[in-house]
Design a protein around this motif. Structure first.
Motif, PDB file in Angstrom:
ATOM      1  N   LEU A  54       0.835  -1.208   0.000  1.00 40.96           N
ATOM      2  CA  LEU A  54       0.000   0.000   0.000  1.00 40.96           C
ATOM      3  C   LEU A  54       0.869   1.257   0.000  1.00 40.96           C
ATOM      4  CD1 LEU A  54      -2.886  -1.023   2.417  1.00 40.96           C
ATOM      5  CD2 LEU A  54      -3.049  -0.644  -0.053  1.00 40.96           C
ATOM      6  N   ALA A  55       1.928   1.257   0.789  1.00 42.73           N
ATOM      7  CA  ALA A  55       2.852   2.400   0.810  1.00 42.73           C
ATOM      8  C   ALA A  55       3.486   2.585  -0.565  1.00 42.73           C
ATOM      9  CB  ALA A  55       3.919   2.205   1.878  1.00 42.73           C
ATOM     10  N   GLY A  56       3.811   1.483  -1.230  1.00 43.31           N
ATOM     11  CA  GLY A  56       4.361   1.555  -2.575  1.00 43.31           C
ATOM     12  C   GLY A  56       3.369   2.108  -3.582  1.00 43.31           C
ATOM     13  N   PHE A  57       2.103   1.714  -3.456  1.00 42.51           N
ATOM     14  CA  PHE A  57       1.067   2.256  -4.336  1.00 42.51           C
ATOM     15  C   PHE A  57       0.947   3.770  -4.165  1.00 42.51           C
ATOM     16  CE2 PHE A  57      -1.616  -1.911  -4.487  1.00 42.51           C
ATOM     17  CZ  PHE A  57      -0.754  -2.435  -5.448  1.00 42.51           C
ATOM     18  N   VAL A  58       1.009   4.231  -2.920  1.00 47.18           N
ATOM     19  CA  VAL A  58       0.923   5.672  -2.656  1.00 47.18           C
ATOM     20  C   VAL A  58       2.135   6.376  -3.269  1.00 47.18           C
ATOM     21  CG1 VAL A  58       0.919   7.443  -0.858  1.00 47.18           C
ATOM     22  CG2 VAL A  58      -0.533   5.419  -0.621  1.00 47.18           C
ATOM     23  N   ALA A  59       3.328   5.827  -3.052  1.00 45.77           N
ATOM     24  CA  ALA A  59       4.552   6.434  -3.584  1.00 45.77           C
ATOM     25  C   ALA A  59       4.522   6.478  -5.118  1.00 45.77           C
ATOM     26  CB  ALA A  59       5.773   5.670  -3.097  1.00 45.77           C
ATOM     27  N   ALA A  60       3.939   5.465  -5.743  1.00 44.69           N
ATOM     28  CA  ALA A  60       3.858   5.393  -7.206  1.00 44.69           C
ATOM     29  C   ALA A  60       2.619   6.117  -7.749  1.00 44.69           C
ATOM     30  CB  ALA A  60       3.844   3.933  -7.657  1.00 44.69           C
ATOM     31  N   GLU A  61       1.870   6.741  -6.852  1.00 43.46           N
ATOM     32  CA  GLU A  61       0.645   7.481  -7.206  1.00 43.46           C
ATOM     33  C   GLU A  61      -0.406   6.591  -7.853  1.00 43.46           C
ATOM     34  OE1 GLU A  61       1.830  10.993  -9.365  1.00 43.46           O
ATOM     35  OE2 GLU A  61       2.807  11.843  -7.606  1.00 43.46           O
ATOM     36  N   ARG A  62      -0.464   5.321  -7.412  1.00 42.76           N
ATOM     37  CA  ARG A  62      -1.526   4.395  -7.846  1.00 42.76           C
ATOM     38  C   ARG A  62      -2.662   4.366  -6.828  1.00 42.76           C
ATOM     39  NH1 ARG A  62       0.316  -1.394  -9.165  1.00 42.76           N
ATOM     40  NH2 ARG A  62      -1.830  -1.462  -9.886  1.00 42.76           N
ATOM     41  N   ALA A  63      -2.445   4.994  -5.666  1.00 47.89           N
ATOM     42  CA  ALA A  63      -3.457   5.085  -4.615  1.00 47.89           C
ATOM     43  C   ALA A  63      -3.149   6.335  -3.807  1.00 47.89           C
ATOM     44  CB  ALA A  63      -3.418   3.847  -3.712  1.00 47.89           C
TER      45      ALA A  63
END
Length: 129
Positions: free
Chosen positions: A47-56
């Protein structure tokens, strides 16, 4: 470097889309029921990775667990003050508020904003009645 798409990432992203603005704990519970090998740490890390990648995006309110939204298009939210349910608000008028804000306010450079409304959802209003 391109991010690898793993089965676990796919499961977590699908859970984000299936659940309505879930917490990481809710995502973990949803996935773990069918895939017990997916760890809690993996869910939080992905989830943190999704936020960093602007996918969430993260939805933060002081004193409450962070919620996640897979929809990263500009929009606002409304949160039930009784049960915590979160829903999207799509309004060009509300999104236009950002254009009224200067790029610098009291020594801060403005990089973005979030707008969240509070109230009671229909279920909680009926329950109170």
């Amino acid at each position: 470097m391109k991010e690898r798409n793993t089965k676990q990432k796919g499961l977590i992203y699908e859970a984000l889309k299936t659940l309505d603005h879930p917490t990481a704990t809710e995502v973990y519970g949803h996935i773990h029921a069918e895939y017990p090998s997916v760890s809690r740490a993996t869910v939080f890390r992905v989830l943190a990775g999704f936020v960093a990648a602007e996918r969430a995006q993260e939805l933060k309110v002081a004193g409450e667990e962070v919620r996640y939204d897979y929809n990263v298009a500009p929009h606002c939210h409304v949160r039930c003050s009784a049960c915590g349910k979160v829903a999207d608000i799509w309004s060009d008028k509300l999104l236009g508020l950002g254009e009224l804000i200067p790029k610098e306010i009291q020594g801060f450079s403005v990089e973005g904003y979030g707008l969240e409304f509070f109230g009671r959802c229909g279920a909680c209003r009926e329950e109170k009645a």
